[in-house]
Design a protein around this motif. Sequence first.
Motif, PDB file in Angstrom:
ATOM      1  N   ILE A 202     -19.240  52.067 131.213  1.00  0.00           N
ATOM      2  CA  ILE A 202     -18.408  51.214 132.050  1.00  0.00           C
ATOM      3  C   ILE A 202     -19.001  49.815 132.184  1.00  0.00           C
ATOM      4  CG2 ILE A 202     -19.496  52.006 134.185  1.00  0.00           C
ATOM      5  CD1 ILE A 202     -15.824  50.874 133.691  1.00  0.00           C
ATOM      6  N   MET A 203     -20.331  49.736 132.207  1.00  0.00           N
ATOM      7  CA  MET A 203     -20.990  48.430 132.289  1.00  0.00           C
ATOM      8  C   MET A 203     -20.730  47.629 131.019  1.00  0.00           C
ATOM      9  SD  MET A 203     -22.484  48.418 135.275  1.00  0.00           S
ATOM     10  CE  MET A 203     -23.958  47.402 135.364  1.00  0.00           C
ATOM     11  N   LYS A 204     -20.793  48.299 129.889  1.00  0.00           N
ATOM     12  CA  LYS A 204     -20.517  47.632 128.612  1.00  0.00           C
ATOM     13  C   LYS A 204     -19.060  47.165 128.559  1.00  0.00           C
ATOM     14  CE  LYS A 204     -21.442  48.109 123.667  1.00  0.00           C
ATOM     15  NZ  LYS A 204     -22.547  47.133 123.675  1.00  0.00           N
ATOM     16  N   GLU A 205     -18.147  47.991 129.063  1.00  0.00           N
ATOM     17  CA  GLU A 205     -16.735  47.605 129.112  1.00  0.00           C
ATOM     18  C   GLU A 205     -16.551  46.338 129.941  1.00  0.00           C
ATOM     19  OE1 GLU A 205     -13.967  50.627 130.321  1.00  0.00           O
ATOM     20  OE2 GLU A 205     -15.081  52.188 129.213  1.00  0.00           O
ATOM     21  N   ILE A 206     -17.242  46.292 131.083  1.00  0.00           N
ATOM     22  CA  ILE A 206     -17.168  45.103 131.937  1.00  0.00           C
ATOM     23  C   ILE A 206     -17.646  43.879 131.177  1.00  0.00           C
ATOM     24  CG2 ILE A 206     -18.208  43.996 133.969  1.00  0.00           C
ATOM     25  CD1 ILE A 206     -18.148  46.769 135.328  1.00  0.00           C
ATOM     26  N   GLY A 207     -18.771  44.009 130.486  1.00  0.00           N
ATOM     27  CA  GLY A 207     -19.318  42.889 129.719  1.00  0.00           C
ATOM     28  C   GLY A 207     -18.361  42.394 128.650  1.00  0.00           C
ATOM     29  N   MET A 208     -17.721  43.328 127.945  1.00  0.00           N
ATOM     30  CA  MET A 208     -16.789  42.953 126.882  1.00  0.00           C
ATOM     31  C   MET A 208     -15.549  42.265 127.434  1.00  0.00           C
ATOM     32  SD  MET A 208     -18.232  43.873 124.040  1.00  0.00           S
ATOM     33  CE  MET A 208     -16.858  43.827 122.882  1.00  0.00           C
ATOM     34  N   ALA A 209     -15.218  42.547 128.699  1.00  0.00           N
ATOM     35  CA  ALA A 209     -13.983  42.024 129.289  1.00  0.00           C
ATOM     36  C   ALA A 209     -14.173  40.737 130.090  1.00  0.00           C
ATOM     37  CB  ALA A 209     -13.365  43.083 130.197  1.00  0.00           C
ATOM     38  N   LEU A 210     -15.412  40.257 130.223  1.00  0.00           N
ATOM     39  CA  LEU A 210     -15.629  39.046 131.016  1.00  0.00           C
ATOM     40  C   LEU A 210     -14.862  37.858 130.448  1.00  0.00           C
ATOM     41  CD1 LEU A 210     -19.451  39.306 131.806  1.00  0.00           C
ATOM     42  CD2 LEU A 210     -17.545  39.757 133.346  1.00  0.00           C
ATOM     43  N   PHE A 211     -14.927  37.718 129.144  1.00  0.00           N
ATOM     44  CA  PHE A 211     -14.200  36.648 128.458  1.00  0.00           C
ATOM     45  C   PHE A 211     -13.426  37.281 127.301  1.00  0.00           C
ATOM     46  CE2 PHE A 211     -17.737  34.577 130.573  1.00  0.00           C
ATOM     47  CZ  PHE A 211     -17.106  33.500 131.202  1.00  0.00           C
ATOM     48  N   PRO A 212     -12.290  37.906 127.576  1.00  0.00           N
ATOM     49  CA  PRO A 212     -11.588  38.711 126.577  1.00  0.00           C
ATOM     50  C   PRO A 212     -11.029  37.921 125.396  1.00  0.00           C
ATOM     51  CG  PRO A 212     -10.280  38.490 128.582  1.00  0.00           C
ATOM     52  CD  PRO A 212     -11.630  37.943 128.881  1.00  0.00           C
ATOM     53  N   GLU A 213     -10.958  36.610 125.535  1.00  0.00           N
ATOM     54  CA  GLU A 213     -10.451  35.802 124.429  1.00  0.00           C
ATOM     55  C   GLU A 213     -11.471  35.657 123.304  1.00  0.00           C
ATOM     56  OE1 GLU A 213     -11.410  32.722 127.718  1.00  0.00           O
ATOM     57  OE2 GLU A 213     -11.239  34.899 127.490  1.00  0.00           O
ATOM     58  N   THR A 214     -12.706  36.116 123.550  1.00  0.00           N
ATOM     59  CA  THR A 214     -13.744  36.061 122.520  1.00  0.00           C
ATOM     60  C   THR A 214     -14.078  37.473 122.051  1.00  0.00           C
ATOM     61  OG1 THR A 214     -15.564  36.206 124.116  1.00  0.00           O
ATOM     62  CG2 THR A 214     -14.739  33.998 123.583  1.00  0.00           C
ATOM     63  N   THR A 215     -14.492  37.630 120.806  1.00  0.00           N
ATOM     64  CA  THR A 215     -14.824  38.950 120.255  1.00  0.00           C
ATOM     65  C   THR A 215     -16.312  39.250 120.324  1.00  0.00           C
ATOM     66  OG1 THR A 215     -14.955  37.986 118.034  1.00  0.00           O
ATOM     67  CG2 THR A 215     -12.842  38.950 118.703  1.00  0.00           C
ATOM     68  N   ASP A 216     -17.106  38.243 120.637  1.00  0.00           N
ATOM     69  CA  ASP A 216     -18.552  38.409 120.757  1.00  0.00           C
ATOM     70  C   ASP A 216     -18.977  37.723 122.040  1.00  0.00           C
ATOM     71  OD1 ASP A 216     -21.138  39.053 120.221  1.00  0.00           O
ATOM     72  OD2 ASP A 216     -21.269  38.017 118.302  1.00  0.00           O
ATOM     73  N   TYR A 217     -20.229  37.304 122.131  1.00  0.00           N
ATOM     74  CA  TYR A 217     -20.659  36.549 123.295  1.00  0.00           C
ATOM     75  C   TYR A 217     -19.848  35.261 123.396  1.00  0.00           C
ATOM     76  CZ  TYR A 217     -24.694  39.672 123.063  1.00  0.00           C
ATOM     77  OH  TYR A 217     -25.502  40.781 123.019  1.00  0.00           O
ATOM     78  N   ALA A 218     -19.429  34.945 124.610  1.00  0.00           N
ATOM     79  CA  ALA A 218     -18.640  33.733 124.815  1.00  0.00           C
ATOM     80  C   ALA A 218     -19.494  32.498 124.543  1.00  0.00           C
ATOM     81  CB  ALA A 218     -18.113  33.698 126.242  1.00  0.00           C
ATOM     82  N   PRO A 219     -18.925  31.466 123.937  1.00  0.00           N
ATOM     83  CA  PRO A 219     -19.698  30.239 123.693  1.00  0.00           C
ATOM     84  C   PRO A 219     -20.100  29.576 125.007  1.00  0.00           C
ATOM     85  CG  PRO A 219     -17.378  29.897 123.194  1.00  0.00           C
ATOM     86  CD  PRO A 219     -17.550  31.368 123.436  1.00  0.00           C
ATOM     87  N   LYS A 220     -21.257  28.930 124.977  1.00  0.00           N
ATOM     88  CA  LYS A 220     -21.805  28.333 126.180  1.00  0.00           C
ATOM     89  C   LYS A 220     -20.842  27.340 126.828  1.00  0.00           C
ATOM     90  CE  LYS A 220     -24.877  27.490 129.355  1.00  0.00           C
ATOM     91  NZ  LYS A 220     -25.121  28.478 130.421  1.00  0.00           N
TER      92      LYS A 220
END
Length: 300
Positions: A202-220
């Motif tokens: 669930i924690m990983k799901e939260i992380g993936m959904a913080l910026f859903p428009e990106t497929t990886d880490y969100a750009p700075k």
Amino acid sequence: MHSNIFGFGLLVSLALSSCAAKLVAIADKTDEQIKTTYQVTKDVPYGADKEQTMDIYLSGEAKKLNRKNLTVVFLHGGGYYVSDKSKEERYIRPYLKKGLNVVNLNYRIKRGVPVATEDLPNALNYLATQRATYPLNLDRVILTGFSAGAHIASMAAVTANDPAYPNKLVPGIKIAGVINFSGPVDGLDVVEHVFMNNEVPIMKEIGMALFPETTDYAPKELVAKYEPINYFDKNDPPFFLWHGGKDDQVPASTFEKFVALLNQEPNKNEVLFLPEGLHSPSSNELNSAYEKIFVFLDKL
């Protein structure tokens, strides 16, 4: 001579009345007294989405508090992904015990940080159109929350005086203070990494959904748009910030630069740092925090 005495007496009376309402001096109400003091309206919609609802607690005694007639708006935590306004009512009960007006706010979850941060301004602007129905003092609003909710509250406070920020508050709304429990103020990319690399699903799901428009880490450059520190200035409202040294979700290191800014004006802002504190305060830690919070509010 008599007119001078009368004039002096009137000034003293006005001064005393303005100082009379000290929140720290108000005895806490019992559960029964809270029931008789408040008119409660649950699930008031402020937008078209089913998650855009709020509970409004109107106190029959708020106007008697004079300058302390504050409107407290609270937002729950949950990583912008889970939870609900009914899950964290322990954060609003201290205000109800003092007779303050309270709004307990839901916002859109599982849509990411950008969408979630839109909803607090939406809700406040809605309340501004409903003054006849809900006579809240919007000239003295306290924004508060836990975790994700505290981040949203902090964002709304520091961007209120930024003409370039898109989510504008309508005239007549004044943020008088912010109370932030463990809410990100800086290093949102660090928080994203903590969640995305977490072994708990669930924690990983939260992380993936913080910026859903990106497929990886969100750009700075995207993350920076949602970091309160990048909007902070001396004209922002006073902050009360609580955070724990052993927070495993929003690391203590992400608060350091923001705390340094707050500490430049120690008479205005207050930082309550618990070296052994976790992400969520214990009952004892929360009770202790509210003793200091009401002292903080009495200075506003």
